[in-house]
Design a protein around this motif. Structure first.
Motif, short mmCIF file in Angstrom:
data_model
loop_
_atom_site.label_atom_id
_atom_site.label_comp_id
_atom_site.label_asym_id
_atom_site.label_seq_id
_atom_site.Cartn_x
_atom_site.Cartn_y
_atom_site.Cartn_z
N ASN A 1 0.84 -1.20 0.00
CA ASN A 1 0.00 0.00 0.00
C ASN A 1 0.87 1.25 0.00
OD1 ASN A 1 -2.19 -1.74 0.25
ND2 ASN A 1 -2.23 -1.58 2.48
N TYR A 2 0.42 2.26 -0.76
CA TYR A 2 1.17 3.51 -0.88
C TYR A 2 0.22 4.69 -0.69
CZ TYR A 2 4.69 0.47 -3.02
OH TYR A 2 5.60 -0.54 -3.26
N ASP A 3 0.63 5.63 0.14
CA ASP A 3 -0.17 6.84 0.36
C ASP A 3 0.04 7.83 -0.78
OD1 ASP A 3 -1.23 5.98 2.80
OD2 ASP A 3 0.49 6.75 3.92
N PHE A 4 -1.00 8.65 -0.98
CA PHE A 4 -0.92 9.73 -1.97
C PHE A 4 -0.44 11.01 -1.32
CE2 PHE A 4 -4.51 7.12 -3.69
CZ PHE A 4 -3.91 6.74 -4.88
N VAL A 5 0.20 11.86 -2.10
CA VAL A 5 0.45 13.24 -1.67
C VAL A 5 -0.91 13.94 -1.65
CG1 VAL A 5 1.60 15.41 -2.20
CG2 VAL A 5 2.77 13.23 -2.64
N ALA A 6 -1.33 14.43 -0.51
CA ALA A 6 -2.71 14.87 -0.31
C ALA A 6 -3.17 15.96 -1.27
CB ALA A 6 -2.90 15.33 1.14
N ASP A 7 -2.26 16.89 -1.60
CA ASP A 7 -2.66 18.01 -2.45
C ASP A 7 -2.23 17.83 -3.91
OD1 ASP A 7 0.04 18.34 -2.18
OD2 ASP A 7 -0.04 20.43 -1.55
N SER A 8 -1.98 16.59 -4.33
CA SER A 8 -1.48 16.36 -5.68
C SER A 8 -2.57 16.02 -6.69
CB SER A 8 -0.45 15.21 -5.68
OG SER A 8 -1.08 13.98 -5.35
N LEU B 1 -2.64 11.43 -9.66
CA LEU B 1 -2.20 11.59 -8.28
C LEU B 1 -0.74 11.18 -8.16
CD1 LEU B 1 -5.23 10.20 -6.23
CD2 LEU B 1 -4.19 12.46 -5.92
N ARG B 2 -0.06 11.75 -7.16
CA ARG B 2 1.32 11.40 -6.87
C ARG B 2 1.38 10.56 -5.60
NH1 ARG B 2 5.57 11.93 -10.56
NH2 ARG B 2 5.32 13.86 -11.72
N LEU B 3 2.30 9.61 -5.59
CA LEU B 3 2.55 8.82 -4.39
C LEU B 3 3.61 9.49 -3.54
CD1 LEU B 3 2.71 5.24 -5.97
CD2 LEU B 3 0.73 6.38 -4.93
N VAL B 4 3.48 9.32 -2.24
CA VAL B 4 4.47 9.88 -1.31
C VAL B 4 5.84 9.26 -1.56
CG1 VAL B 4 5.12 10.02 1.13
CG2 VAL B 4 2.74 10.43 0.44
N GLN B 5 5.85 7.96 -1.86
CA GLN B 5 7.11 7.29 -2.17
C GLN B 5 6.94 6.46 -3.43
OE1 GLN B 5 6.64 4.56 1.53
NE2 GLN B 5 7.99 3.42 0.14
N ALA B 6 8.05 6.21 -4.11
CA ALA B 6 8.00 5.44 -5.35
C ALA B 6 7.53 4.02 -5.08
CB ALA B 6 9.37 5.43 -6.01
N ALA B 7 6.63 3.54 -5.91
CA ALA B 7 6.14 2.18 -5.77
C ALA B 7 7.18 1.20 -6.28
CB ALA B 7 4.84 2.01 -6.54
N GLU B 8 7.33 0.10 -5.57
CA GLU B 8 8.25 -0.94 -5.99
C GLU B 8 7.50 -1.93 -6.88
OE1 GLU B 8 10.19 -2.64 -2.63
OE2 GLU B 8 10.86 -0.70 -1.84
N ALA B 9 7.17 -1.46 -8.07
CA ALA B 9 6.41 -2.27 -9.02
C ALA B 9 6.66 -1.73 -10.42
CB ALA B 9 4.92 -2.21 -8.68
#
Length: 280
Positions: free
Chosen positions: A118-125, A146-154
């Motif tokens: 699971n990856y969180d989104f940047v709230a204001d992106s 939307l942007r993720l807070v951290q890069a997904a490992e996928a």
């Protein structure tokens, strides 16, 4: 007598065989009906099957949007795609806005799931496809980034090099609908189906066209990807306006709709890939 008896036995055997064939046909039809009733498929023919690990290699970037209910319990919302960059997610705008563009969810209540993480989104992106002066949400502006807070490992879905080379009007384009979020009318968690785009409408909002198709869909299938025979993502599912009708496909009745990845959407994707990731 012996000849007549043999003839009667042959006639009786033939009758039993015919009855068996009729019964078998009836059972087959009944099984089809039961399957449609069980799955709630949009059309009588349901060609969906479970998405496999091999499919995920063929169609990378396939993820799921999860959002929390008011009581905090997370629920699967729709399909979403890691595309062009390991922090960029493409999905439908209607996950966050209704047709009147009223807010229905906030980004911080949702997260992106891919590859079992699971990856969180940047709230204001949140970037919506609707114009600033728009009053309603349409099929062809029903996209969001939307942007993720951290890069997904996928693995990511490659960014299309060019818009789909499709003529406007009636056509027959074989496609594969990949639905990582599954469907409310399908028994599995995720599905894949080979189906057909039947018509491409003239461009409307954002100079983007709507593709009408005969792919089965159900609640939760929004955001599913439509891929051509070369494996290129050409469209993203938006809506099926007549759900669970159980009629053969009729383009004037069903309107299974996806927006082509072109126009303002493709421009926004290219710009987002070039732009640095915002700070969380």
């Amino acid at each position: 007598m012996g000849g007549d008896g043999t003839a009667r036995r042959r006639m009786r055997a033939a009758a039993l065989t015919l009855a068996g064939l009729i019964a078998g046909l009836g059972l087959a039809r009944a099984a089809d009906a039961i399957d449609v009733e069980t799955t709630g498929a949009l059309y009588p023919r349901d060609g969906r099957r479970d998405l496999t690990a091999e499919d995920r290699l063929r169609f990378p970037g396939a993820g799921v949007l999860w959002c929390r209910r008011p009581d905090g319990v997370p629920r699967k919302a729709a399909a979403a795609w890691l595309i062009g960059a390991p922090t960029l997610v493409m999905l439908n705008a209607h996950n966050f806005r209704n047709r009147q563009l009223e807010t229905t969810r906030i980004v911080s209540d949702c997260y992106f799931q891919i590859g079992g993480r699971n990856y969180d989104f940047v709230a204001d992106s949140l970037q919506l496809g609707v114009a600033r002066d728009a009053e309603r949400l349409h099929i062809t502006d029903d996209w969001a980034l939307l942007r993720l807070v951290q890069a997904a490992e996928a693995p990511t879905q490659p960014l299309p090099e060019a818009p789909p080379d499709l003529t406007t009007g009636d056509l027959t384009l074989p496609v594969t609908m990949v639905s990582p979020g599954g469907h409310g009318n399908y028994r599995g968690e995720a599905s894949l189906e080979t189906c057909t785009v039947r018509r491409v409408d003239p461009p409307t909002e954002g100079d983007t066209r709507r593709a009408r198709h005969d792919c089965n869909d159900g609640y939760g299938g929004s955001g599913s990807g439509l891929f051509d025979e070369a494996g290129r993502m050409v469209a993203m599912q938006s809506a099926s306006l007549s759900m669970n009708s159980r009629h053969a496909f009729d383009i004037e009745f069903h309107y299974g709709s996806a927006l082509l990845i072109e126009g303002a959407l493709l421009d926004a994707l290219r710009e987002a890939v070039r732009r640095p990731q915002p700070s969380p």
